[in-house]
Structures are given as C-alpha cells and as structure tokens.
Scaffold this active site. Structure first.
Site, PDB file in Angstrom:
ATOM      1  N   LYS A 102      33.026  23.647  38.795  1.00  0.00           N
ATOM      2  CA  LYS A 102      32.924  24.761  38.677  1.00  0.00           C
ATOM      3  C   LYS A 102      33.286  25.869  39.845  1.00  0.00           C
ATOM      4  O   LYS A 102      33.146  24.980  40.670  1.00  0.00           O
ATOM      5  CB  LYS A 102      31.218  25.519  38.391  1.00  0.00           C
ATOM      6  CG  LYS A 102      31.332  25.764  37.784  1.00  0.00           C
ATOM      7  CD  LYS A 102      31.108  26.373  35.814  1.00  0.00           C
ATOM      8  CE  LYS A 102      30.741  27.335  34.894  1.00  0.00           C
ATOM      9  NZ  LYS A 102      30.584  27.380  33.999  1.00  0.00           N
TER      10      LYS A 102
HETATM   11  N1  GLU Z   1      32.324  28.339  31.640  1.00  0.00           N
HETATM   12  C1  GLU Z   1      32.155  27.071  30.050  1.00  0.00           C
HETATM   13  C2  GLU Z   1      31.346  26.482  30.342  1.00  0.00           C
HETATM   14  O1  GLU Z   1      29.721  26.712  30.794  1.00  0.00           O
HETATM   15  C3  GLU Z   1      33.212  26.782  29.251  1.00  0.00           C
HETATM   16  C4  GLU Z   1      34.629  25.950  30.000  1.00  0.00           C
HETATM   17  C5  GLU Z   1      35.797  25.308  29.995  1.00  0.00           C
HETATM   18  O2  GLU Z   1      35.726  25.502  28.762  1.00  0.00           O
HETATM   19  O3  GLU Z   1      36.093  24.528  30.474  1.00  0.00           O
HETATM   20  O4  GLU Z   1      31.542  25.324  29.354  1.00  0.00           O
END
Ligand code: GLU
Length: 409
Positions: A102
């Site tokens: 993240k």
């Molecule tokens: N931000 C989204 C999540 O927390 C999507 C992450 C992604 O598509 O890689 O799952």
C-alpha cells in the site's frame, strides 16, 4: 487502537486457531520493505511544498505486491503498513497471484489544483519508480486517487521504463484500463451482501440498508443494491447524512453528487446527524468510508443484523467482540471489498496479454471469484465455529504460509 494494532489482533486471533509457530508469525507480520520519501514540488503560486510519501511492501510470497495509493491528510507510516498487510491477506483470500502493498501521500488533494495534483503524483513516481513495476509491485486507486491519477502514474513510470501498461491498475479505458474496474469494489460489496443474505434465508428484495460513504465504493454499492430491489434508507458523505424511510432515490442521489460533488443540498430526503446513520434500524449496515468508525463506544448501539466492511478496517477489534456478542454478522473487509483488487488483477492480465475483455466477461469472472471465496470462508466458519473474519484470515494466512514454506528461504 491504531489500524496496525487492529490488523495484528485479527491476525493473532486466526493464528491462534491453527497454532501458527512464533517464527512463522514473526515472518508473516514483518514487512519486506518500507519506503518513505520526500515529495517536493512547486505550487501554482510559486511556493515550494513538501509532502511525505510512502510505499509499504508487506509480503510477496504469492506474487508481485499489490495495493492502492491513498492521498489523504491523515496518511501516516503506521496506517499505510496496516493497509499493506490487509492487502496480503485480501489477495490470498480471493486467490489471486499477488502479495500485499500500500502507498500514500500525506496530503489533502482537495487543497490542490488539478495541475498541483498532477505534479505531486509525478514527483512521487520519480521517488518510487525503482521499487514498483508489473512484476514487483503494482499500485492502484484508493481513497483520494482515481483513474486520472493512475494515468499520470503510468505516463511518468514509462519515462523511466518504456511502454508498461501493467505497472499500475485502475487506469482510464483509453490508457489500457479495464471495463468494469471502476464499479468493481461496489459491485463486489453488493454481490457478497446478496450471498450473505441468501445464506441466512433472506433476499435483497426485502432488505433495508444504510451506507456510510458515497464515494466510488458507496455509490456503486448503492446502485447495485437499488438495481436488485433492495431499499437503501440512508447514505452519507462529507456533505451530510440523508435518510428516507421509503428508500432513497439512488439514481437521483448519484446524479446530484456528480453535479455538486457532495450530498449537501440533496433535498429529496431528510438530513440526519452523521453518527445516527450507523445506529439506524436497518437490516444491513455498510461502512464504505474511513477506517475505525465502529468503536467500543458505539458498537452496542448498532441495530443492523449484518455489517458489511466495504471500507478497510471500519470495525475496531473491541467493537468486533461486542458485535459478535450481539449476533451481528460481520462480513470482513479482506473479502467484502476485494472486488476492486480482483478486477485490478483482470486488468493486469489483459495488459500482459494485449487482449481486452468485454464487461460481461469481467462481471462473470468477478462474480465467480468472489462467490467461490465466500463459499470457502462460509464453510470454514461453519465447520470450525468461528466468525467469518477469523475464517477469512485463516484462508489468507494458510495460503501465504504454505507458499512461504514451499518456496523455502
Ligand atoms: N485500494 C483497493 C483496496 O484496498 C484496490 C487495490 C488494488 O486494486 O490493487 O483493495
């Protein structure tokens, strides 16, 4: 309790069920790499602004790391790390070949012009471009970022590495994005809510719902539920909370937000205090905004029978215990909102193969992935007499643990 302490506690609960060894626990909880960078840029007025950016790479045992980028003024190292580890379990729960990561920048994007937002994004990519990539770590949208931000990311990344559409997902369709990615998280939340109701002998048609958050996830969730005949009685965003006992006109609310950017002044319903939304007498409560909104203080007041974690980490562990005691069934974030990363995976697959799927195929594959995972989680929970969250973590930890052991150190 911090977001990181929350995820660790949920992890520990599941680790306890399978008697995971302390060494394996340590390995799975320790992030592989933590990147913290300075993001300096010139504002429109000529002044220099400096922000802090992060990319936390938690685990790559099952494949390249994957996870969104959050632009929010409250972003900090600990929160990003918590969200990165959540991605490790999430990708494992739905069985897609990724690890977890993240990122984010501690900035309020609402205070930036479009040009400044582009600059901050490009400078951030300059700082992290050597640790991300289609086979290393693939960013995507999260809170405060969208398809336009992903377009700037791919363009900036390609200045260093050449044509590389698979380096980021959630891109616009015109730049190798996937049809169905934008709706995917909300659609997944809707599909899984339906599956959960069905297991309990209920159907969407006779369900009443309250949704906190009316951004990307909240709007597509509301639209899906509305299309299935469910009644959304309450919605909220920064502009306030709206309540209509006969069901909100969701298409009208979505149109209002598209025109006015928030629910403020949306008049075809009553305004209620924001905190009241969580405790309304509805069947299904869906927090789809920030984490940590259901706490020890308000958990006892929740009257919904089902709580669907569309946001990441909306229920703190102490609150989770109270909800369990009160027989509220919680569908955990690691599955509930996994529709987004699942369709990100489909986008990455299409980019690698230079082949485009149509919306029908994406929706069918999404439904299959999510319902298969839901069935596995449900059986495990029933068989072991454990909550759905513990069952989901068991699936995730088991898969990451086995991959780690098989590969060897
Ligand atoms: N931000 C989204 C999540 O927390 C999507 C992450 C992604 O598509 O890689 O799952």
């Amino acid at each position: 309790m911090s977001a990181l302490e929350s995820v660790c506690r949920y992890f520990e609960e599941a680790a306890g069920v399978i008697d995971l060894s302390p060494n394996m626990k340590k390995l799975l909880l320790t992030p592989e790499r933590e990147v913290k960078v300075q993001v300096a840029m010139k504002l429109d007025n000529g002044e220099i602004a400096t922000f802090v950016g992060y990319r936390m790479q938690h685990n790559s045992a099952r494949g390249p790391m994957k996870g969104g980028l959050r632009f929010h003024h409250e972003v900090d190292a600990e929160e990003v790390l918590a969200l990165a580890s959540l991605m490790t379990w999430k990708t494992a729960v739905v069985g897609i070949p990724y690890g977890g990561a993240k990122g984010g920048i501690s900035v309020d994007p609402r205070n930036l012009s479009e040009g400044e937002l582009e600059q901050v994004t490009r400078r951030f990519v300059d700082e992290i471009q050597d640790v991300i990539g289609p086979d290393k770590d693939i960013p995507a949208p999260d809170m405060g970022t969208n398809a336009q931000v992903m377009a700037w990311i791919v363009n900036q990344y390609e200045k260093f590495h050449g044509f590389n559409p698979a380096c980021v997902t959630g891109k616009p369709l015109e730049l190798h994005g996937a049809d169905g990615r934008e709706e995917a998280t909300g659609r997944g939340v809707g599909l899984l809510t339906e599956a959960l109701l069905k297991k309990n002998g209920r159907s969407m048609k006779d369900a009443t719902v309250a949704i906190q958050g009316f951004g990307n996830v909240g709007t597509f969730t509301a639209a899906y539920i509305h299309d299935c005949g469910g009644k959304v009685l309450a919605i909220s965003d920064v502009g306030g909370a709206k309540y209509e006992p006969n069901g909100i006109d969701i298409p009208a609310a979505i149109e209002h937000v598209q025109q006015h950017r928030s629910l403020a002044d949306f008049e075809s319903s009553h305004t209620i205090p924001n905190e009241e939304l969580l405790t309304l007498d509805v069947d299904v409560l869906i927090p789809a905004a920030l984490g940590g909104v259901v706490t020890r203080e308000n958990a006892d007041e929740i009257r919904a029978r089902y709580l669907i974690e569309a946001a990441n980490g909306p229920v703190l562990p102490d609150a989770d215990d109270i909800l369990q005691r009160n027989n509220v069934i919680v569908l955990p974030d690691v599955l509930a909102n996994a529709g987004g990363v699942t369709v990100s995976y489909f986008e990455w697959v299409q980019n690698q193969q230079y082949f485009r799927w149509d919306l029908e195929r994406t929706r069918a594959e999404l439904a299959k992935t999510l319902t298969d995972s839901f069935e596995k989680m449900w059986s495990l929970a029933t068989e072991k007499h454990i909550p759905l969250r513990t069952a989901a973590y068991l699936m995730g930890i088991g898969r990451v643990g086995r991959a780690t052991v098989l590969a060897g150190i």
